[in-house]
Write a protein that holds these residues in place. Sequence first.
Motif, PDB file in Angstrom:
ATOM      1  N   ALA A  53      50.818 -38.874  34.364  1.00 27.42           N
ATOM      2  CA  ALA A  53      50.829 -39.049  35.821  1.00 27.42           C
ATOM      3  C   ALA A  53      51.858 -40.084  36.250  1.00 27.42           C
ATOM      4  O   ALA A  53      52.232 -40.161  37.420  1.00 27.42           O
ATOM      5  N   SER A  54      52.335 -40.887  35.288  1.00 27.08           N
ATOM      6  CA  SER A  54      53.285 -41.952  35.629  1.00 27.08           C
ATOM      7  C   SER A  54      54.707 -41.622  35.198  1.00 27.08           C
ATOM      8  O   SER A  54      55.550 -42.504  35.101  1.00 27.08           O
ATOM      9  N   GLU A  55      55.016 -40.354  34.956  1.00 27.82           N
ATOM     10  CA  GLU A  55      56.337 -39.978  34.455  1.00 27.82           C
ATOM     11  C   GLU A  55      57.372 -39.750  35.559  1.00 27.82           C
ATOM     12  O   GLU A  55      58.562 -39.853  35.307  1.00 27.82           O
ATOM     13  N   GLY A 105      49.772 -39.939  19.726  1.00 27.14           N
ATOM     14  CA  GLY A 105      50.495 -41.207  19.725  1.00 27.14           C
ATOM     15  C   GLY A 105      51.980 -41.004  19.960  1.00 27.14           C
ATOM     16  O   GLY A 105      52.612 -41.768  20.689  1.00 27.14           O
ATOM     17  N   ARG A 106      52.539 -39.961  19.363  1.00 29.09           N
ATOM     18  CA  ARG A 106      53.953 -39.651  19.564  1.00 29.09           C
ATOM     19  C   ARG A 106      54.227 -39.281  21.019  1.00 29.09           C
ATOM     20  O   ARG A 106      55.216 -39.710  21.613  1.00 29.09           O
ATOM     21  N   MET A 107      53.337 -38.473  21.604  1.00 31.95           N
ATOM     22  CA  MET A 107      53.489 -38.086  23.001  1.00 31.95           C
ATOM     23  C   MET A 107      53.458 -39.313  23.908  1.00 31.95           C
ATOM     24  O   MET A 107      54.269 -39.449  24.827  1.00 31.95           O
ATOM     25  N   LEU A 108      52.527 -40.229  23.642  1.00 33.74           N
ATOM     26  CA  LEU A 108      52.386 -41.412  24.482  1.00 33.74           C
ATOM     27  C   LEU A 108      53.624 -42.304  24.373  1.00 33.74           C
ATOM     28  O   LEU A 108      54.122 -42.817  25.382  1.00 33.74           O
ATOM     29  N   ARG A 109      54.143 -42.453  23.173  1.00 36.06           N
ATOM     30  CA  ARG A 109      55.355 -43.260  22.983  1.00 36.06           C
ATOM     31  C   ARG A 109      56.559 -42.601  23.656  1.00 36.06           C
ATOM     32  O   ARG A 109      57.392 -43.286  24.252  1.00 36.06           O
ATOM     33  N   ASP A 110      56.653 -41.270  23.557  1.00 35.60           N
ATOM     34  CA  ASP A 110      57.754 -40.556  24.206  1.00 35.60           C
ATOM     35  C   ASP A 110      57.679 -40.707  25.721  1.00 35.60           C
ATOM     36  O   ASP A 110      58.708 -40.888  26.401  1.00 35.60           O
ATOM     37  N   ALA A 111      56.463 -40.628  26.267  1.00 34.74           N
ATOM     38  CA  ALA A 111      56.289 -40.777  27.713  1.00 34.74           C
ATOM     39  C   ALA A 111      56.659 -42.191  28.163  1.00 34.74           C
ATOM     40  O   ALA A 111      57.293 -42.378  29.211  1.00 34.74           O
ATOM     41  N   TYR A 112      56.280 -43.171  27.358  1.00 41.27           N
ATOM     42  CA  TYR A 112      56.602 -44.570  27.674  1.00 41.27           C
ATOM     43  C   TYR A 112      58.109 -44.788  27.664  1.00 41.27           C
ATOM     44  O   TYR A 112      58.664 -45.407  28.577  1.00 41.27           O
ATOM     45  N   ARG A 113      58.768 -44.232  26.640  1.00 47.73           N
ATOM     46  CA  ARG A 113      60.224 -44.372  26.561  1.00 47.73           C
ATOM     47  C   ARG A 113      60.905 -43.696  27.754  1.00 47.73           C
ATOM     48  O   ARG A 113      61.856 -44.246  28.326  1.00 47.73           O
ATOM     49  N   ALA A 114      60.403 -42.534  28.146  1.00 48.93           N
ATOM     50  CA  ALA A 114      60.981 -41.820  29.285  1.00 48.93           C
ATOM     51  C   ALA A 114      60.867 -42.647  30.566  1.00 48.93           C
ATOM     52  O   ALA A 114      61.757 -42.620  31.422  1.00 48.93           O
ATOM     53  N   GLN A 115      59.771 -43.395  30.695  1.00 49.37           N
ATOM     54  CA  GLN A 115      59.583 -44.232  31.878  1.00 49.37           C
ATOM     55  C   GLN A 115      60.614 -45.355  31.946  1.00 49.37           C
ATOM     56  O   GLN A 115      60.958 -45.832  33.028  1.00 49.37           O
ATOM     57  N   LEU A 116      61.098 -45.790  30.786  1.00 47.10           N
ATOM     58  CA  LEU A 116      62.036 -46.906  30.740  1.00 47.10           C
ATOM     59  C   LEU A 116      63.500 -46.471  30.791  1.00 47.10           C
ATOM     60  O   LEU A 116      64.380 -47.289  31.073  1.00 47.10           O
ATOM     61  N   MET A 117      63.760 -45.198  30.521  1.00 46.81           N
ATOM     62  CA  MET A 117      65.138 -44.755  30.365  1.00 46.81           C
ATOM     63  C   MET A 117      65.955 -44.849  31.641  1.00 46.81           C
ATOM     64  O   MET A 117      67.178 -45.012  31.588  1.00 46.81           O
ATOM     65  N   GLU A 121      69.586 -46.562  31.086  1.00 45.76           N
ATOM     66  CA  GLU A 121      70.839 -45.852  31.380  1.00 45.76           C
ATOM     67  C   GLU A 121      71.701 -46.576  32.415  1.00 45.76           C
ATOM     68  O   GLU A 121      72.916 -46.402  32.447  1.00 45.76           O
ATOM     69  N   LEU A 122      71.057 -47.389  33.243  1.00 42.75           N
ATOM     70  CA  LEU A 122      71.808 -48.125  34.260  1.00 42.75           C
ATOM     71  C   LEU A 122      72.360 -49.454  33.761  1.00 42.75           C
ATOM     72  O   LEU A 122      73.295 -50.002  34.355  1.00 42.75           O
ATOM     73  N   MET A 123      71.788 -49.986  32.699  1.00 36.86           N
ATOM     74  CA  MET A 123      72.150 -51.330  32.236  1.00 36.86           C
ATOM     75  C   MET A 123      73.649 -51.508  32.000  1.00 36.86           C
ATOM     76  O   MET A 123      74.233 -52.504  32.453  1.00 36.86           O
ATOM     77  N   PRO A 124      74.344 -50.593  31.303  1.00 42.62           N
ATOM     78  CA  PRO A 124      75.779 -50.801  31.075  1.00 42.62           C
ATOM     79  C   PRO A 124      76.587 -50.858  32.368  1.00 42.62           C
ATOM     80  O   PRO A 124      77.598 -51.563  32.438  1.00 42.62           O
ATOM     81  N   VAL A 140      66.600 -54.380  24.894  1.00 40.43           N
ATOM     82  CA  VAL A 140      66.370 -55.383  25.941  1.00 40.43           C
ATOM     83  C   VAL A 140      65.287 -54.909  26.906  1.00 40.43           C
ATOM     84  O   VAL A 140      64.360 -55.664  27.252  1.00 40.43           O
ATOM     85  N   VAL A 141      65.387 -53.662  27.356  1.00 43.63           N
ATOM     86  CA  VAL A 141      64.419 -53.137  28.317  1.00 43.63           C
ATOM     87  C   VAL A 141      63.022 -53.056  27.690  1.00 43.63           C
ATOM     88  O   VAL A 141      62.023 -53.395  28.340  1.00 43.63           O
ATOM     89  N   TYR A 142      62.925 -52.633  26.443  1.00 44.51           N
ATOM     90  CA  TYR A 142      61.627 -52.603  25.760  1.00 44.51           C
ATOM     91  C   TYR A 142      61.036 -54.005  25.678  1.00 44.51           C
ATOM     92  O   TYR A 142      59.827 -54.194  25.876  1.00 44.51           O
ATOM     93  N   ALA A 143      61.872 -54.989  25.360  1.00 44.66           N
ATOM     94  CA  ALA A 143      61.385 -56.363  25.262  1.00 44.66           C
ATOM     95  C   ALA A 143      60.842 -56.845  26.603  1.00 44.66           C
ATOM     96  O   ALA A 143      59.762 -57.461  26.674  1.00 44.66           O
ATOM     97  N   LEU A 144      61.569 -56.563  27.680  1.00 44.24           N
ATOM     98  CA  LEU A 144      61.126 -56.985  29.010  1.00 44.24           C
ATOM     99  C   LEU A 144      59.867 -56.239  29.437  1.00 44.24           C
ATOM    100  O   LEU A 144      58.941 -56.828  30.009  1.00 44.24           O
ATOM    101  N   ALA A 145      59.826 -54.933  29.165  1.00 45.97           N
ATOM    102  CA  ALA A 145      58.668 -54.131  29.572  1.00 45.97           C
ATOM    103  C   ALA A 145      57.398 -54.555  28.838  1.00 45.97           C
ATOM    104  O   ALA A 145      56.295 -54.363  29.348  1.00 45.97           O
TER     105      ALA A 145
END
Length: 208
Positions: A53-55, A105-117, A121-124, A140-145
């Motif tokens: 629901a948060s994607e 667990g893989r699905m949840l991690r993939d969804a989490y990564r998609a939320q951060l992408m 993608e904008l960082m550079p 960096v984004v994972y660390a902040l999140a």
Amino acid sequence: MRAALTVLERDGFHRMRIADVTREAGVAQGLFYHYFKDLKSLTVEVLTDFARASEDAQAIEKGVEPGDWYGRIYAHNLLVVRSYAQRPGVMRCLLQLADEDLEFGRMLRDAYRAQLMWLVELMPRMFPEVKFQPQQALMVVYALAGIGEGLLREYFINRSDSLRKADLTVEQFAELLTTMFYRGLFLEHPDASRLEYTRNMATMVRQH
């Protein structure tokens, strides 16, 4: 599925029984097998829908100006905090099932990564002078999140007595996470006029 969500919140998936779900739904127990083969398949489907629901970043950021970085980060944090505040039992189930079921667990991690992408993608482009190394922006984004992950668990799921004394509203909690994320990303405090709980932290700088 709505009934299962209620039972998961109340009892957790280890204690949930088919009879609990059908009783909550107000249907005969035999009807369960018309839709699901077992409790595990029901649990996975319900929790997958809940997690996904948060994607949709556009829906989450609806009404927020593209250049409003505080507003964008706050919108995402507010959704997460509301999920923990309204459904702490379900959030506990999510974390438990992710540890016990490899595919979930893989699905949840993939969804989490998609939320951060969106931010990765904008960082550079946001910081061209940094010349990010491969995967560095992602790190960096994972660390902040991850700043508030332990805090969310302790406050809403484990209900730490010392933390609960803060008695934060959902909005104040989201503001705290957003302020810390914003400070870590931009090395400056958000506009104080938009803050309530963390306004005083603008002076939280090292004195030389």
